[in-house]
Structure formats: structure tokens, C-alpha cells
Write a protein that holds these residues in place. Structure first.
Motif, mmCIF file in Angstrom:
data_model
loop_
_atom_site.group_PDB
_atom_site.id
_atom_site.type_symbol
_atom_site.label_atom_id
_atom_site.label_comp_id
_atom_site.label_asym_id
_atom_site.label_seq_id
_atom_site.Cartn_x
_atom_site.Cartn_y
_atom_site.Cartn_z
ATOM 1 N N PRO A 1 0.793 -1.232 0.000
ATOM 2 C CA PRO A 1 0.000 0.000 0.000
ATOM 3 C C PRO A 1 0.828 1.286 0.000
ATOM 4 O O PRO A 1 0.257 2.373 -0.028
ATOM 5 C CB PRO A 1 -0.792 -0.113 1.307
ATOM 6 N N ARG A 2 2.172 1.165 0.008
ATOM 7 C CA ARG A 2 2.988 2.370 0.166
ATOM 8 C C ARG A 2 2.774 3.365 -0.969
ATOM 9 O O ARG A 2 2.554 4.557 -0.722
ATOM 10 C CB ARG A 2 4.469 1.967 0.249
ATOM 11 N N LEU A 3 2.851 2.887 -2.215
ATOM 12 C CA LEU A 3 2.697 3.810 -3.335
ATOM 13 C C LEU A 3 1.278 4.395 -3.405
ATOM 14 O O LEU A 3 1.129 5.600 -3.602
ATOM 15 C CB LEU A 3 3.077 3.114 -4.640
ATOM 16 N N PRO A 4 0.196 3.583 -3.267
ATOM 17 C CA PRO A 4 -1.135 4.198 -3.221
ATOM 18 C C PRO A 4 -1.285 5.217 -2.100
ATOM 19 O O PRO A 4 -1.993 6.212 -2.246
ATOM 20 C CB PRO A 4 -2.074 3.002 -3.013
ATOM 21 N N LEU A 5 -0.615 4.973 -0.965
ATOM 22 C CA LEU A 5 -0.676 5.922 0.138
ATOM 23 C C LEU A 5 -0.010 7.239 -0.258
ATOM 24 O O LEU A 5 -0.552 8.332 -0.023
ATOM 25 C CB LEU A 5 0.004 5.328 1.373
ATOM 26 N N ILE A 6 1.169 7.139 -0.885
ATOM 27 C CA ILE A 6 1.868 8.347 -1.351
ATOM 28 C C ILE A 6 1.026 9.079 -2.399
ATOM 29 O O ILE A 6 0.872 10.307 -2.358
ATOM 30 C CB ILE A 6 3.247 7.975 -1.930
ATOM 31 N N ALA A 7 0.466 8.317 -3.339
ATOM 32 C CA ALA A 7 -0.373 8.924 -4.373
ATOM 33 C C ALA A 7 -1.608 9.579 -3.765
ATOM 34 O O ALA A 7 -2.054 10.645 -4.223
ATOM 35 C CB ALA A 7 -0.781 7.874 -5.407
#
Length: 538
Positions: free
Chosen positions: A392-398
Motif C-alpha cells: 500500500p505504500r505507493l497508493p498511500l503516497i499517491a
């Protein structure tokens, strides 16, 4: 880019399963949204767009945030992959034990949240609509309404987690139909108020109380369906599985809620001008109809299907088909909402206390929302790849980037146009940024390998949408007098229905002939059109 088999192998099975289950979820969602439309039409008629409506609709943002994030697939993202992994590794009994512990501990946490929110309701309202700080009467009304609505948060969140268990087991129908039951209850309450002729505050009070009743009905419906597969046993015992859920689930849930956080920023922007919160709400309700039809399926059907597939080829095929199916709906819907924004708003809402000024403000916001619709859906599709891999790291950043874009763009543009329109435009810019970040990283990381067939499909969808616009522009001119607010409601509704049918028929025929639906059509329909079905290179 790589080609894909369209007849042989596993792809037709993926297509059939995706289309069938998405249709079930999408149809149930459309039923809920149609009831929701009827509800919102009556809300507009009873409350208009004044201080009571602003207070009620601002308070409604919190239950709507919970329902859209958790009740429309958000809890599936952290729960379904982990539940299926436990079931595959250790068996069904351990998986059900995990589900029971998750429901019990989430319920306890939510109970504490609801108690605190009841105590600090005015501060909760300011978190939703900070502009009310300068309007103490509206703030007090909103705090009163939100206290009546807060039990809904506890009840519907528990129902959403148990619905995620149903989705993990491939049981989509009842969970998808539950929101329709909730809207039916609210619609009945509105009809009673309309018959009684109550004042706007009394109507808003009854609706706020009835909302919590709908949460109870939602939970009861899910529990009834779970009896068929076995109710999970409650447990407050912490386990390593709960640690895994919390470790990835918090970030996953926050990432999945990015779109709703963007809409909260939009509400903050709209709250700086009287009447704009209501206009933004009504525009958002229309915007959510096409987004929900396939967006909810992205959070339920596609996630569950991806969690059951192990090969990269199957993931690529499923992602490509989901994106093609979603954009085949979102692009023409966005185009039609932009072109027909004013007649749509007029026919749906312009009655009673909802006047011409409210119509213009709401239509401008709807047109601004329409610009971001395809990107909002694409971001929903792309996010499932990360959630199913528990990354989920990239969706969280996005998601954080989208919220930042919405805030920066919205507050920078305030004063340029109406606050409701600026709030909606800020949301569209945020959805564009979110989809760009998620899709771009998928390509760079090799998590998605687009096929040439996908590019051809996108081009065909755009060409069919352009033809649809031409037909709409030609059809709307002779119908302008019939759409006038002075005309009878049925006459106006018929004229709008004629416009929508003309546009939909044009797009469907053009899309079929141009190949916009090739990615999801069965081979026999492709042969009817005369398309040649090729077995591609390996």
C-alpha cells in the motif's frame, strides 16, 4: 506491449467471470444510486440550498465518507487477500477465527470513536467544513445532526467488514444490495416528511435519526446472509494475524480512502461561501453514479479475482480488461455529464426551494467533476494491483499527493469562480495526479504490461464518445424549450431521457463498430461484427 489470446486459454474465463460478477455488483450499485437520486431530489425539494441544507449535508459527509470508503470496497483491500491467504495456508476454521477477531476488535475501537465524536461534535464538524467557524448557527445545527448520525458509523463499518468476508467467499449479491435497502428506508422517511409538510429543520432531524436506523438494517442484512456460510465467533484475543492486518491494513485503508479525503477537501473549499456546500453535494451525487457503477466492482470483484490468480499474465489480462471495461463507461459518462450538466441538474433538483441560482452553481460543479471521472476510475483500478500484493505504500503516497493537489489548487483558485465549482475542479485535478502516479509506477516497476489491444480499445472509446457529443449537440437544440424549468416535470424528464437515450445509443453502436468493447465482448459477438479473432504470438 504484448498481445493476448482472446479465445483460447484462460482469458475468456477471466473475462466471463469479471463481467458477470461486475454486472451483479454494478447493477446492485445502480439500484442503490437510483434510490439515492430519488432521495437527493426530495432532500433538495425539502431543504433547498440554505443554512439547514448546508448544516445537514456537511454533517452527512462523515457517514458518506465511512460508507463510501468502507462500505464500497475499502475494507476488502486489507481484509480479502489476508483472509484468503490464511484460508489457503491453514484452513477455513483459522480464517473464520481471524474474521471474528477482526470484527470484534474493530467494533470495540469504533465504539470508543463514536463516544468521543459525540462529545466533541462541533470540532468534528469543523474538520468537515471549517468555513462554519464564522457561522455559529449553522455550526450548531450541523453538530446536532452529526450526533444523531454517529451510530451509523459503528453499525455500517461492522457490516462492511462482514461483507468483506462474504466477498472473499465469492458471495457478492447481498452485500451489494444492502446500500439499496438503506436508501429505501431514507426515501420512505422523506416521503413521509413531504406528505406532512414539515419545516426544513424537522425534516433534517428525522433524516439524521433514520440514517442510524439504516446502519442497523445494513448490519442485520449481512448477518442474515452470513448464516449460510457460518458466522465468525467474536474474540478479543490478539493474534499474529491481527498484527499482519494492522501492519498493512491501516496504510491500505488510508490509501483506499484517498478519493473521499479529496472530497472532504472540496467540502472545506465550498464551505467558504453560503450555499456552496449543498451545490457541491448535489453535483457529487450525480458524479458518483457512473463512478460507483464500476468503481465499487473494482473494490470487490476485481480485488477478489486478482487475489485468486498467481501468474503475471493473468494479472495483466485482468487489469487490462478491468481498465477497458471501466473506461468504456467512464469516458462517455464524463462527456455526457459535461455537455448536459445544466439540464441534468435542472430536471433532477430544480423544484421547491432549489432555485435557478442553485441550478447554475450545481451545474458548474458537476461539469468540473466530470473532467476527473475517467481518472478517478483509473486510479481505483490501478490501486487494486498494489492492494492485492499488499503493497500500500505507493497508493498511500499517491493519495497524499492527491489531497495536497486538491488543497493547493482549490485554495489557490478561490475567488476566481463559485466555491462549489472550485471545489469540484480541485477534486478533478487531484484524481488526475493520483491516476498518473499509480499508473506510471505500474509501468516503471513492470507490474503491468499493456497490450496493443488496450491502446486500440482506448482510441475506439474516445472516437465513439466524440460521435456521441456530436449527436447530443444536434439533439439538445430542438429540446431546449421542453427542458425549460417552467415546463411540467414529466415533460422535462422525458426530454432529458430522450437526450440520454440518443447519446447512449450513438455511443453503443459506434463503440461496437469501432471495437471499443472488444476486450470484454464474447467471441461470438466479435464474429457477428465481422472481427477476425486471432491467436497472438506467444
Amino acid at each position: 506491449m504484448t498481445e493476448e489470446p482472446v479465445v483460447h486459454g484462460k482469458s475468456p474465463q477471466l473475462t466471463s467471470r469479471l463481467a458477470r460478477d461486475s454486472l451483479i455488483v454494478g447493477a446492485a450499485t445502480i439500484l442503490s444510486r437510483l434510490l439515492g437520486f430519488a432521495r437527493d431530489v426530495l432532500i433538495a425539494r425539502l431543504l433547498g440550498a440554505g443554512p439547514v441544507a448546508d448544516a445537514f449535508l456537511a454533517a452527512l459527509r462523515l457517514p458518506n465518507l465511512v460508507r463510501r470508503v468502507l462500505g464500497e470496497g475499502g475494507l476488502n483491500a486489507p481484509f480479502v487477500p489476508l483472509y484468503l491467504a490464511i484460508k489457503a495456508e491453514r484452513g477455513e476454521e483459522d480464517a473464520k477465527r481471524f474474521a471474528g477477531a477482526a470484527a470484534s476488535q474493530l467494533g470495540l475501537l469504533l465504539l470508543g470513536f463514536v463516544v468521543l465524536a459525540e462529545i466533541f461534535a462541533p470540532w468534528v464538524v469543523l474538520g468537515l467544513a471549517g468555513g462554519f467557524a464564522d457561522e455559529p448557527q449553522t455550526l450548531a445545527l450541523a453538530a446536532f445532526y452529526i450526533r444523531l448520525m454517529l451510530p451509523f458509523v459503528l453499525l455500517t463499518t461492522l457490516a462492511a467488514l462482514l461483507a468483506a468476508l462474504l466477498n472473499a467467499e465469492g458471495r457478492f449479491t447481498v452485500a451489494a444490495l444492502a446500500p439499496a435497502l438503506m436508501n429505501a428506508i431514507l426515501l420512505a422517511a422523506l416521503l413521509i416528511e413531504l406528505f406532512r409538510g414539515s419545516d426544513s429543520h424537522a425534516s433534517a432531524t428525522l433524516l439524521a435519526a433514520c440514517l442510524s436506523v439504516t446502519g442497523l438494517a445494513h448490519l442485520a442484512m449481512i448477518l442474515w446472509r452470513l448464516r449460510g456460510i457460518g458466522l465468525p465467533r467474536p474474540s478479543l484475543r490478539w493474534s499474529p494475524d491481527m498484527t499482519r492486518l494492522v501492519r498493512t491494513g491501516g496504510a491500505t485503508l488510508l490509501a483506499a480512502s484517498a478519493g473521499q479525503l479529496v472530497l472532504l477537501i472540496s467540502t472545506q473549499i465550498a464551505s467558504t461561501a453560503p450555499g456552496s456546500v449543498s451545490a457541491l453535494y448535489y453535483a457529487d451525487r450525480v458524479f458518483q453514479l457512473p463512478l460507483s457503477f464500476f468503481g465499487v466492482a473494482m473494490g470487490t470483484v476485481v480485488l477478489s479475482a486478482m487475489a485468486g490468480e498467481t501468474s503475471q499474465a493473468d494479472h495483466d489480462a485482468l487489469l487490462g480488461r478491468a481498465l477497458a471495461l471501466g473506461l468504456a463507461l467512464a469516458i462517455p459518462a464524463a462527456t455526457a455529464l459535461y455537455v448536459l450538466a445544466e439540464p441534468i441538474v435542472s430536471v433532477l433538483f430544480e423544484n421547491g426551494q432549489f432555485n435557478a441560482a442553485d441550478r447554475e452553481r450545481t451545474a458548474a460543479a458537476l461539469a468540473a467533476f466530470a473532467c476527473g471521472l475517467p481518472f478517478a476510475l483509473a486510479a481505483k483500478v490501478f490501486g487494486q494491483v498494489y492492494f492485492v500484493r499488499r503493497r500500500p505504500r505507493l497508493p498511500l503516497i499517491a493519495g497524499f499527493a492527491a489531497v495536497a493537489v486538491a488543497a493547493l489548487a482549490g485554495f489557490s483558485l478561490l475567488g476566481w469562480r463559485d466555491a462549489a465549482m472550485i471545489g469540484a475542479l480541485a477534486a478533478s485535478l487531484a484524481f488526475i495526479a493520483q491516476a498518473g502516479l499509480l499508473g506510471g509506477h505500474l509501468l516503471r516497476a513492470g507490474l503491468w504490461r499493456p497490450r496493443w489491444a488496450d491502446a486500440r480499445t482506448m482510441l475506439a472509446i474516445i472516437m465513439a464518445a466524440v460521435l456521441m457529443v456530436a449527436v447530443l449537440e444536434a439533439t439538445i437544440r430542438p429540446l431546449l424549450s421542453a427542458l425549460n424549468p417552467d415546463q411540467p416535470a414529466l415533460w422535462r424528464a422525458g426530454a432529458l431521457a430522450l437526450l440520454c437515450c440518443a447519446g447512449a445509443a450513438t455511443y453503443a453502436i459506434a463503440g461496437f463498430l469501432l471495437g471499443a468493447f472488444d476486450a470484454v465482448l464474447p467471441p461470438r459477438l466479435l464474429r457477428l461484427r465481422g472481427a477476425s479473432v486471432r491467436t497472438p504470438r506467444s
